[in-house]
Design an enzyme around this catalytic site. Structure first.
Site, PDB file in Angstrom:
ATOM      1  CG  ASP A  50      -2.911   1.084  -2.886  1.00  0.00           C
ATOM      2  OD1 ASP A  50      -4.122   1.354  -2.722  1.00  0.00           O
ATOM      3  OD2 ASP A  50      -1.990   1.806  -2.467  1.00  0.00           O
ATOM      4  CB  SER A  69      -0.940  -0.011   1.206  1.00  0.00           C
ATOM      5  OG  SER A  69      -0.215  -0.111   2.403  1.00  0.00           O
ATOM      6  CB  CYS A  70      -0.106   4.766  -0.366  1.00  0.00           C
ATOM      7  SG  CYS A  70       0.571   6.406  -0.601  1.00  0.00           S
ATOM      8  N   PRO A  71       3.066   4.266   0.690  1.00  0.00           N
ATOM      9  CG  PRO A  71       5.101   5.358   1.278  1.00  0.00           C
ATOM     10  CD  PRO A  71       3.912   4.569   1.867  1.00  0.00           C
TER      11      PRO A  71
END
Length: 81
Positions: A44, A17-19
């Site tokens: 994601d 997931s981010c980042p």
């Protein structure tokens, strides 16, 4: 659409997931030669806007295309210099 591209390397960031998709994409792009294309596979949904934004604001890379498929988001990034 990926058949239109001569993909040099595939980066699998599914589950990240981010980042992390952007962080790993940047690292992988750094290892490519000018003109080569990196295919990034992500799960994601935020990676669609994250990678687009990163590529738009980063010299030396071009987002060639993005595809949304069966729970996988594909990004095609070319190193331009």
């Amino acid at each position: 659409m990926s058949a239109d591209y001569d993909i040099t390397e595939t980066l699998d960031v599914k589950g990240a997931s981010c980042p992390m998709p952007v962080v790993k994409t940047k690292s992988a792009i750094d290892d490519l030669a000018e003109g080569e294309i990196l295919e990034v596979l992500a799960t994601d949904s935020g990676s669609m806007s994250d990678i687009d934004g990163w590529a738009s604001g980063t010299a030396g890379v071009e987002l060639v295309d993005q595809e949304e498929g069966d729970d996988v988001y594909k990004h095609y990034v070319r190193k331009t210099k």
